[in-house]
Design a protein around this motif. Structure first.
Motif, mmCIF file in Angstrom:
data_model
loop_
_atom_site.group_PDB
_atom_site.id
_atom_site.type_symbol
_atom_site.label_atom_id
_atom_site.label_comp_id
_atom_site.label_asym_id
_atom_site.label_seq_id
_atom_site.Cartn_x
_atom_site.Cartn_y
_atom_site.Cartn_z
ATOM 1 N N VAL A 10 0.807 -1.227 0.000
ATOM 2 C CA VAL A 10 0.000 0.000 0.000
ATOM 3 C C VAL A 10 0.836 1.271 0.000
ATOM 4 C CG1 VAL A 10 -1.957 -1.110 1.133
ATOM 5 C CG2 VAL A 10 -0.200 -0.017 2.541
ATOM 6 N N ASN A 11 2.159 1.136 0.205
ATOM 7 C CA ASN A 11 3.008 2.324 0.290
ATOM 8 C C ASN A 11 4.197 2.172 -0.645
ATOM 9 O OD1 ASN A 11 4.036 4.804 1.187
ATOM 10 N ND2 ASN A 11 5.105 3.888 2.909
ATOM 11 N N ARG A 185 -1.053 7.277 3.128
ATOM 12 C CA ARG A 185 -1.375 5.851 3.166
ATOM 13 C C ARG A 185 -1.244 5.253 4.572
ATOM 14 N NH1 ARG A 185 -1.249 3.921 -2.301
ATOM 15 N NH2 ARG A 185 -1.812 5.750 -3.543
ATOM 16 N N GLU A 187 -3.068 4.949 7.293
ATOM 17 C CA GLU A 187 -4.103 4.076 7.853
ATOM 18 C C GLU A 187 -4.037 2.682 7.221
ATOM 19 O OE1 GLU A 187 -7.960 5.818 7.745
ATOM 20 O OE2 GLU A 187 -7.371 7.588 8.890
ATOM 21 N N ALA A 188 -3.829 2.634 5.933
ATOM 22 C CA ALA A 188 -3.723 1.342 5.251
ATOM 23 C C ALA A 188 -2.460 0.603 5.684
ATOM 24 C CB ALA A 188 -3.732 1.544 3.735
ATOM 25 N N ARG A 191 -3.098 -0.875 9.118
ATOM 26 C CA ARG A 191 -3.985 -2.049 9.000
ATOM 27 C C ARG A 191 -3.196 -3.279 8.564
ATOM 28 N NH1 ARG A 191 -7.805 1.555 6.813
ATOM 29 N NH2 ARG A 191 -7.221 0.959 4.687
ATOM 30 N N ARG A 192 -2.332 -3.105 7.599
ATOM 31 C CA ARG A 192 -1.526 -4.235 7.126
ATOM 32 C C ARG A 192 -0.635 -4.777 8.233
ATOM 33 N NH1 ARG A 192 2.426 -4.266 2.761
ATOM 34 N NH2 ARG A 192 2.039 -6.495 2.864
#
Length: 255
Positions: A10-11, A185, A187-188, A191-192
């Motif tokens: 995601v990053n 990014r 928050e994502a 979460r990961r």
């Protein structure tokens, strides 16, 4: 920012197109930065390996992290080189006992009390300059695009990327902006990481705000590198990165 929209990371982004002090830009498809690569999908792998032509992965995690997470999908590709240069002392990672947390806090305050994140980053330079040099050397020697990553793609990756962009002659404000872009990014990312047994406990210890990169932290870090060590190139030179290597990396990231 040149984000890569993948299913299993995601990053991840290309650091090409960043403005340089002399009016140019960094080259695209030379250096990527990313978070953990454990969850890359089949289509992600096809894109990175076949479309982009990725040839080197620079892993900044500790050996303990790598062992805990297990082999990542990209390790199945024999022609993609994997090099490991931890920015943390191996024995310190994952020890969240009260004594260890107190010791780290005291070290941070002694090193630089003005910004705890900046202090952490100065710790990388203080304790593992060999790994910073090794990471940049791997980027330089990569036949095709190189990808630098850690767990979140924020702190360790942020410092190595800042060093690489500094060598390339990127504008200081642009280096800071690239670092701070990870906040989009965060928050994502969290979460990961909380879904992983390797990282969940450490991630959940602090608030989302503490995880969010602040531009002033990177700006202060680079300023402190200037004040304490004479700048990025002086740090590299003092740790074996030659003038020829600095010039070649600058050319590679710009041409």
């Amino acid at each position: 920012m040149l984000w890569l929209e993948l299913e299993g990371a995601v990053n991840i982004r290309d650091v090409g197109g960043i403005p340089t002090e002399d009016g140019g830009t960094t080259a695209r498809n030379r250096l990527l930065r990313a978070d953990n690569l454990q969850d890359l999908s089949r289509s992600d792998l096809d894109y990175l390996v076949d479309t982009i032509g990725l040839s080197t992965v620079v892993d900044l995690r500790t050996a303990s992290e790598i062992e805990s997470e297990g082999p990542a999908p990209l390790t199945k590709y024999a022609h993609v080189a994997h090099v490991h240069h931890s920015l943390l002392p191996e024995q310190s990672w994952g020890d969240n006992s009260p004594d260890a947390l107190l010791t780290r806090r005291q070290e941070d305050e002694a090193r630089y009390a003005g910004d705890r994140t900046c202090s952490h980053y100065l710790g990388y330079v203080e304790k593992r300059p060999d790994s910073i040099v090794g990471a940049l050397r791997a980027i330089l020697r990569s036949e095709g695009p190189a990808l630098v990553h850690c767990a979140a793609g924020k702190d360790r990756t942020g410092v190595v990327t800042a060093f690489a962009l500094s060598v390339a002659g990127a504008r200081r404000d642009a280096i800071v902006a690239d670092y701070a872009a990870t906040a989009e990014r965060i928050e994502a990312i969290v979460r990961r990481l909380t879904a992983s047994e390797t990282y969940a406990e450490d991630v959940l210890r602090v608030s989302l705000d503490r995880h969010t990169p602040k531009p002033e932290s990177m700006a202060e870090f680079l300023e402190q590198v200037d004040v304490r060590y004479g700048g990025v190139t002086e740090v590299l030179a003092a740790n074996g990165f030659t003038t020829e290597e600095t010039s070649a990396l600058r050319t590679k990231l710009r041409s």
